[in-house]
Design an enzyme around this catalytic site. Structure first.
Site, PDB file in Angstrom:
ATOM      1  N   ASP A 189       9.457   3.358   7.395  1.00  0.00           N
ATOM      2  CA  ASP A 189       7.556   4.158   6.280  1.00  0.00           C
ATOM      3  C   ASP A 189       8.261   5.334   7.261  1.00  0.00           C
ATOM      4  O   ASP A 189       9.100   6.249   7.784  1.00  0.00           O
ATOM      5  CB  ASP A 189       6.684   3.551   7.959  1.00  0.00           C
ATOM      6  N   TRP A 255       7.887   5.674  -0.566  1.00  0.00           N
ATOM      7  CA  TRP A 255       6.458   5.357  -1.470  1.00  0.00           C
ATOM      8  C   TRP A 255       6.807   5.747  -2.867  1.00  0.00           C
ATOM      9  O   TRP A 255       6.096   6.230  -3.638  1.00  0.00           O
ATOM     10  CB  TRP A 255       5.182   5.818  -0.993  1.00  0.00           C
ATOM     11  N   GLY A 256       8.868   5.837  -3.119  1.00  0.00           N
ATOM     12  CA  GLY A 256       8.770   6.753  -4.667  1.00  0.00           C
ATOM     13  C   GLY A 256       8.009   8.138  -4.420  1.00  0.00           C
ATOM     14  O   GLY A 256       8.277   8.950  -5.200  1.00  0.00           O
ATOM     15  N   ASP A 276       1.171   1.826  -1.416  1.00  0.00           N
ATOM     16  CA  ASP A 276       1.232  -0.214  -1.250  1.00  0.00           C
ATOM     17  C   ASP A 276       0.403  -0.601  -2.343  1.00  0.00           C
ATOM     18  O   ASP A 276      -0.038  -0.701  -2.810  1.00  0.00           O
ATOM     19  CB  ASP A 276       0.033  -0.214   0.150  1.00  0.00           C
TER      20      ASP A 276
END
Ligand code: GLA
Length: 632
Positions: A189, A255-256, A276
């Site tokens: 993450d 997340w891009g 998300d």
């Protein structure tokens, strides 16, 4: 000091499958550079704790869902990875830095005494024929430590003990998770690199040390991309060292952001393209949009990840079968990881049947690894077509909106001839129908029709490259100023709700290489001539194309009419296994497309280079029109 230097040199070495940038990025390398390390030849399938339980996880819940996966036959259909997300860590023991798991939640770990171990847990999953996944963060702390409202399930102890992320501990943690504990999958993450800025209230309160920020989801200009890539490179080195059998998957979760949609494919088996998902229709659209135009960035070994499935909750629960089916069908068309995110001990049969639809799963897991390409695109309605290894096609007709549509479908949208019948098999009802030339289909609000399709190819004896995006890698896609993608749906169901200025599009990815489309979304055109097949990419780009037995490569090259640079000329070059095979004369905007026909028998890797000295790439989209590999 010497030791330290040596460590730095090792850390900077590229892994064989993680490409280092050559001096001239357009020079041919003769080598496929997208990631193939680990075990992601097809998109990973399985189950993850996060959407079902957030940090409120325990062994019983996880083993319960795992047991269901085996008992109801989902394991046999390919669901294998049982992934623990955020919430397992109790603390980092000091001073040795050893990670301690929560034995109140994972009692089987107590066998290790003062040094609890996940080994009995992963042994149990392995004995069930399953694989085990674990979670960490690139920074010192995780996302739940940054965002959770309560601290019930958060790591405990002093500031250093609560630093359960992998930052500065890559070798130690990867060795523990893979060599000692026996995990097979790791999700990494990114909140640790983003949310612990010196001005963050949690940092100011003294609870956490400040780090970076290295990553800013809202501005790629405030992001240190090389630093982030360096961390992933080190993680890859550690994974390779600790998994001699290569049985691992690295999942990137930033997340891009950080323009990862250009380079994620070079660093991990799966890479998140958006923030998300939540169990809301609008949110599904956001996540789907972040991946749907990115077919050329997914290949066997490196997949786009629009996030885990949220079937089983909210807009995708058993009262919303249409939406739940759409979610599943779309993820399969995108070659997304199929990670179930619901408590399978309590899942109604109607939803289990969705997870268990072997025909839809087969599209996701097709060995050719071609993510679907948009064949028709509007704000409400889209058609996605995917070419399967068998030569058949999969077709999805997606109604994003709230009104029903009668949709005209024609054979040429499938790249089939209109003189022979086209046979459709509905993958939900299993009904067979057939048409010649065109047909009309009804699609209800939020419905996705999904078919397996047989027909006669428009291009006899070969394939357009845009039908084989899994074999085309934009090694250099020409983007220089990563820009946000304005076509991504903006939902009021975002994490900020209706507060502040709204969820502005934040993900980079606009202007990348596209199949059957110019980089900024126009239909491919050169000097007024449209191309319904082809690759659109910016100037100063290099595409790698795997060649399986084709004899000839043909294309019509030119500057795309969408270019606003009308002065710079572009030369197109075709290489075979690193050797120059053909070049075009230089072409400018407005000049007719030039044909190239190049023998490629015996060539394994073709490289397509579009070069323009001194041009601003982003104003100079080019077209490899009707680019095709032919058997003769
Ligand atoms: C981030 C990730 C999610 C999940 C949570 C855990 O938000 O994007 O997928 O892992 O962190 O805290």
């Amino acid at each position: 000091m010497k030791k330290l230097l040596a460590a730095c040199v090792i850390a900077a070495l590229p892994l064989s499958s993680v490409a280092a940038a050559p001096a001239d990025p357009l020079a041919p390398t003769g080598r496929w550079s997208a990631y193939t390390a680990g075990r992601a030849a097809t998109p990973p399938m399985g189950w993850s704790t996060w959407n079902a339980f957030a940090t409120d996880i325990d062994e019983e819940k996880i083993i319960g869902s795992a047991q269901q996966i085996v008992d109801i036959g989902l394991a046999a259909k390919g669901y294998r990875y049982i992934n623990i997300d955020d919430g397992w860590a109790l603390k980092r023991r000091m001073p040795d830095g050893h990670m301690i798991l929560r034995t109140d939640k994972f009692p089987s770990g107590r066998i290790g005494g003062d040094t609890p171990t996940f080994k009995p847990f992963t042994d149990r999953l392995h004995a069930m024929g399953l694989k085990a996944g674990i979670y960490t963060d690139l920074g010192r702390n995780t996302c739940s430590e940054a965002w959770s409202e309560t601290d019930t399930d958060l790591p405990k102890g002093n500031v250093l003990e609560r630093e359960v992320g992998i930052y500065g501990r890559i070798d130690q943690d990867i060795a523990l998770y893979f060599a000692d504990w026996g995990f097979d999958y790791i999700k990494v993450d990114g909140c640790g690199l983003r949310d612990y800025t010196p001005r963050n209230p949690r940092v100011l309160s003294g609870k956490f040390r400040a780090l970076g920020p290295y990553l800013d989801s809202g501005a790629v200009t405030r992001t240190d991309i090389p630093a982030i890539q360096g961390m992933f490179r080190q993680i890859n080195l550690a994974l390779a060292r600790n998994n001699p059998d290569s049985d691992y998957i690295l999942s990137l979760c930033i997340w891009g952001a950080a323009n990862v949609r250009t380079w994620g494919k070079d660093y991990g088996g799966v890479s998140r393209t958006s923030d998300d998902i939540s169990p809301a229709w609008g949110r599904l659209l956001v996540n789907y949009d972040s991946a749907v135009t990115r077919s050329l960035y997914a290949h066997p070994g490196s997949w786009n990840d629009p996030d885990m499935l949220h079937i089983g909750a909210g807009d995708f629960d058993a009262n919303h079968i249409t939406e739940a089916r759409s979610h599943f069908a779309l993820w399969a068309m995108l070659n997304a990881p199929l990670m179930i995110g619901t408590d399978l001990r309590k899942t109604p049969k109607a939803l289990l049947d969705i997870f268990g639809n072997a025909d839809v799963i087969a599209l996701d897991q097709d060995p050719a690894g071609n993510q679907a390409v948009l064949a028709y695109d509007s704000s409400d309605l889209q058609m996605l077509v995917k070419t399967l290894a068998s030569g058949e096609k999969a077709l999805a007709i997606f109604n994003r909106g709230s009104g029903a549509y009668d949709v005209d479908l024609s054979a040429d949208q499938l790249k089939f001839t209109d003189t022979a019948p086209v046979e459709l098999t509905d993958l939900w009802t299993k009904a067979h129908t057939s048409f010649t030339r065109r047909t009309r289909l009804h699609v209800a609000p939020r419905e996705t029709l999904i078919f397996r399709v047989r027909g006669t190819r428009l291009l006899q004896g070969g394939y357009y490259l845009s039908e084989q995006p899994g074999s085309v890698n934009p090694a250099v896609d020409g983007t220089v100023r990563p820009a946000v993608d304005p076509t991504i749906f903006r939902t009021a169901a975002g994490w900020g709700g209706t507060n502040g200025g709204g969820d502005r599009p934040t993900y980079a990815g606009w202007g990348g290489a596209r199949a059957d489309s110019a980089p900024y979304g126009q239909i491919l055109h050169v000097a007024g001539k449209p191309f319904s097949a082809g690759i659109g990419v910016l100037a100063n780009s290099r595409l790698e194309v795997r060649n399986n037995h084709a004899q000839r490569f043909t294309t019509m090259v030119g500057v795309d009419d969408s270019a606003t640079d009308k002065t710079h000329a572009v030369s197109f070059a075709v290489y075979g296994d690193g050797k120059l095979l053909a070049t075009s004369t230089p072409v400018k905007w407005g000049m007719a497309a030039k044909p190239l026909s190049v023998p490629v028998a015996g060539v394994k890797l073709i490289e397509l280079v579009a070069r323009s000295a001194g041009a601003d790439n982003e104003r100079l989209p080019v077209t490899w029109g009707e680019a095709a590999l032919l058997e003769r």
